[in-house]
Design a protein around this motif. Sequence first.
Motif, PDB file in Angstrom:
ATOM      1  N   VAL A 702       0.837  -1.201   0.000  1.00 27.36           N
ATOM      2  CA  VAL A 702       0.000   0.000   0.000  1.00 27.36           C
ATOM      3  C   VAL A 702       0.865   1.241   0.000  1.00 27.36           C
ATOM      4  O   VAL A 702       0.636   2.197  -0.766  1.00 27.36           O
ATOM      5  CB  VAL A 702      -0.954  -0.006   1.206  1.00 27.36           C
ATOM      6  N   ASP A 703       1.911   1.235   0.881  1.00 24.57           N
ATOM      7  CA  ASP A 703       2.807   2.389   0.931  1.00 24.57           C
ATOM      8  C   ASP A 703       3.533   2.584  -0.386  1.00 24.57           C
ATOM      9  O   ASP A 703       3.736   3.717  -0.842  1.00 24.57           O
ATOM     10  CB  ASP A 703       3.828   2.219   2.062  1.00 24.57           C
ATOM     11  N   ASN A 704       3.898   1.477  -1.035  1.00 24.77           N
ATOM     12  CA  ASN A 704       4.594   1.576  -2.323  1.00 24.77           C
ATOM     13  C   ASN A 704       3.679   2.168  -3.396  1.00 24.77           C
ATOM     14  O   ASN A 704       4.121   2.959  -4.234  1.00 24.77           O
ATOM     15  CB  ASN A 704       5.092   0.197  -2.758  1.00 24.77           C
ATOM     16  N   GLN A 705       2.414   1.767  -3.371  1.00 22.71           N
ATOM     17  CA  GLN A 705       1.478   2.332  -4.345  1.00 22.71           C
ATOM     18  C   GLN A 705       1.328   3.842  -4.155  1.00 22.71           C
ATOM     19  O   GLN A 705       1.309   4.597  -5.128  1.00 22.71           O
ATOM     20  CB  GLN A 705       0.109   1.665  -4.200  1.00 22.71           C
ATOM     21  N   ILE A 706       1.239   4.263  -2.889  1.00 22.00           N
ATOM     22  CA  ILE A 706       1.094   5.693  -2.620  1.00 22.00           C
ATOM     23  C   ILE A 706       2.352   6.442  -3.013  1.00 22.00           C
ATOM     24  O   ILE A 706       2.303   7.526  -3.604  1.00 22.00           O
ATOM     25  CB  ILE A 706       0.757   5.912  -1.127  1.00 22.00           C
ATOM     26  N   ASP A 707       3.521   5.847  -2.712  1.00 16.80           N
ATOM     27  CA  ASP A 707       4.783   6.467  -3.122  1.00 16.80           C
ATOM     28  C   ASP A 707       4.874   6.560  -4.636  1.00 16.80           C
ATOM     29  O   ASP A 707       5.373   7.549  -5.188  1.00 16.80           O
ATOM     30  CB  ASP A 707       5.974   5.667  -2.577  1.00 16.80           C
ATOM     31  N   MET A 708       4.373   5.523  -5.320  1.00 12.82           N
ATOM     32  CA  MET A 708       4.388   5.542  -6.783  1.00 12.82           C
ATOM     33  C   MET A 708       3.519   6.673  -7.323  1.00 12.82           C
ATOM     34  O   MET A 708       3.912   7.370  -8.287  1.00 12.82           O
ATOM     35  CB  MET A 708       3.898   4.192  -7.301  1.00 12.82           C
ATOM     36  N   ILE A 709       2.353   6.881  -6.702  1.00 14.59           N
ATOM     37  CA  ILE A 709       1.496   7.988  -7.124  1.00 14.59           C
ATOM     38  C   ILE A 709       2.221   9.317  -6.951  1.00 14.59           C
ATOM     39  O   ILE A 709       2.184  10.196  -7.830  1.00 14.59           O
ATOM     40  CB  ILE A 709       0.177   7.990  -6.322  1.00 14.59           C
ATOM     41  N   ASP A 710       2.893   9.493  -5.821  1.00 12.84           N
ATOM     42  CA  ASP A 710       3.654  10.727  -5.587  1.00 12.84           C
ATOM     43  C   ASP A 710       4.758  10.908  -6.623  1.00 12.84           C
ATOM     44  O   ASP A 710       4.982  12.021  -7.113  1.00 12.84           O
ATOM     45  CB  ASP A 710       4.252  10.721  -4.175  1.00 12.84           C
ATOM     46  N   ARG A 711       5.459   9.799  -6.960  1.00 12.77           N
ATOM     47  CA  ARG A 711       6.575   9.905  -7.919  1.00 12.77           C
ATOM     48  C   ARG A 711       6.083  10.309  -9.304  1.00 12.77           C
ATOM     49  O   ARG A 711       6.633  11.214  -9.928  1.00 12.77           O
ATOM     50  CB  ARG A 711       7.317   8.569  -8.009  1.00 12.77           C
TER      51      ARG A 711
END
Length: 774
Positions: A702-711
Amino acid sequence: MAENGNVVDQSINIGDSSDHFSKPLNGKKLSWQKLRRNDSLEIESRKFPGRQLHGSKAVSWSVILQLAFQSIGIVYGDIGTSPLYVYASTFTDGIRHNDDILGVLSLILYTITLIPLIKYVLIVLRANDNGDGGTFALYSLVCRYAKVGLIPSQQAEDRDVSNFELELPSKRLRRATKLKSKLENSQFAKLFLLFATMLGTSMVIGDGVLTPCISVLSAVGGIQQATTKMTDNMIVWISAAILICLFMVQRFGTDKVGYSFAPIICVWFTMIGGIGVYNFVKYDPEVVKALNPKHIIDYFRRNKDKAWISLGGVVLAITGTEALFADVGHFTVRSIQISMCTVTYPALLCAYTGQAAFLRKHNDLVPHTFYKSIPDPLYWPMFVVAVLASIIASQAMISGTFSIIQQSLSLGCFPRVKIVHTSTKYEGQVYIPEINYLLMIACVAVTLGFRNTTNIGNAYGIAVVFVMTLTSAFLVLIMLMIWKTNILYVIAYVLTIGVVELVYLSSVLYKFEQGGYLPLAFAAVLMTIMFVWNDVYRRKYYYELENKISPDKLKEIVAEANFSRLPGLAMFYSELVQGIPPIFKHYVANVPALHSVLIFVSIKSLPIGKVPVEERFLFRKVEPMELNVFRCVARYGYTDVRNDRHEPFERMLIEKLKEFIRDDYWLKKAILNNGETTSDQEIDDGQIDENTNTKQEDLEDVDNQIDMIDRVWRAGVVHLIGENDVVAGEGANVGKRILIDYAFNFLKRNLRQSEKVFDIPQKRMLKVGMTYEL
């Protein structure tokens, strides 16, 4: 619901989610109620928690009193300046019998009491749509309680949105349900409701054109009582100059204009009320006998058909009454009720009674009743205040025109125009530059063309009574279907107010050839524009609905070997709620590449005044997960700001998307923890321990998905705007070709473009063109 088995329902109620998910995911407890998904992209929310359906805005008394003061300057200028010309317009052939004055005064007193006070202030204002008024507000109420909208953005699950199932069975409930069912199953009823709404809107706009003309001409003409050097031609040109100045100050907004105008109108009401009391005492206190309605009967017995024709002049005493309702979005219900009952109504009664007392002793002065009844020492002060008040009188219908056009625009019934919200302090105060200048041109043209108040008054009466009659028709429908009013009260309303308005309507239509055709001509032009836009708008929506891309087709497109992914995030805009628009297939056929994250953003207008920000976005993730493709519906009410620079649309959408990803994870966990329990069922304990059966890798994902959205957001955002050209399909008849190829495309070329709606930066915008054959 999913369009097929490959799309998971991911839409949620995200109210207050920012508070719950602003902390780390680990070690906290979440309420099942916070995770429940009450909405989907195809079952749209029609009522939001904590919002009143029929009430006024929840504001403090200090704000209500401030708005009540403002409303005196904005709402009542029109009805307040009616004493300038009512008696002159009623007795066009002079006074034949002295008691006729008592009959007309009685008509005026009871008309003002029955329609502005009882009908509008006490009844119609209750039919506001979350604080907004006007013809489209009534239409939106009906649309929200019955599936009568012509755009198929509602689904079968919406059929019970009016909460009838929550009420105990009763005769009134069965009557309302039966009426609702008939409306929903009748295509004619749906078209007729839309037609009536457009007609009422057009008449209000026509009223906004005629109000400035007759008010300013009447006031400026008063100078002829003091000097013979002022010719009719000079009065007309002075009036035109004043009108131009009035429309030029509209851009400053209702707030500033209201505070500037309110003191003048307060002085106006004080002076006409005081002079009325003076004339009443000095000339003939016995006019108080007009309170006996028997004088109305005697008036009709003496004058017969001429009395009926004279009603066209009497009805001018309530001009601008529709502004009470149309302008309620600029103020509040309570503020308008206070200002009407404490200032406007008493002053008008005194003014008309005083003029009647004066006329009882001066029958020959009826053409110049207002200025002749003023005591000599007060003539010039009154003239100055009258001119200022007549200028302000125009403000009521101008503000109302802006409000109803904003509503009709949001519901797909008016071409795109610029909506400027002029006040951060008070909601609902708007300014529309294009409409403002068109009104100005129309007002000046009418003033220069008609050159006197007689014919303008004939036109004015038709516009006023037509709108009132349509409002009553909608109100009866709302009483029966929504309020579920006792049938006896509905019958009483129809037999009193409804009959009175129909009598007045028959009278004003008699003067059709003497200027009465003007508002109907305005209405015909405006309704043609609205019909053309709405009809093609609906045809486009149906075309996209029939040719939408299925999720399976989307996976096939992305899975093609020659298809590549680009860094960054792309937002693809459309108005289609139920699927992916066909223009996307046209795009990928020519550009075989997609950004790392793709969001299909559907813009939807709900038949409600405002949608809370926390309820604005509904998301769904398109399977398979690795596509990083989302669908989003951005929901707006017809008074919402769509290009708010203080809350950029792009930033707000991304933040809500990240919240959705978090919410989606916990919803799945909640469903697993509760076995077969669905989000529509109540959970007794209501709590889910986040640490229970939680895998660390899931949280990291979940955290990786959110980080991906930010990137990808930082890598850049591209806004893809679907620009569909429309043409009539092969075999189309002549009428359809004229409608689509010429009329609609002419409007589209000369109006605002879609990217202006959300203030999208030009450097990050890409238009994708496609031709629809309708």
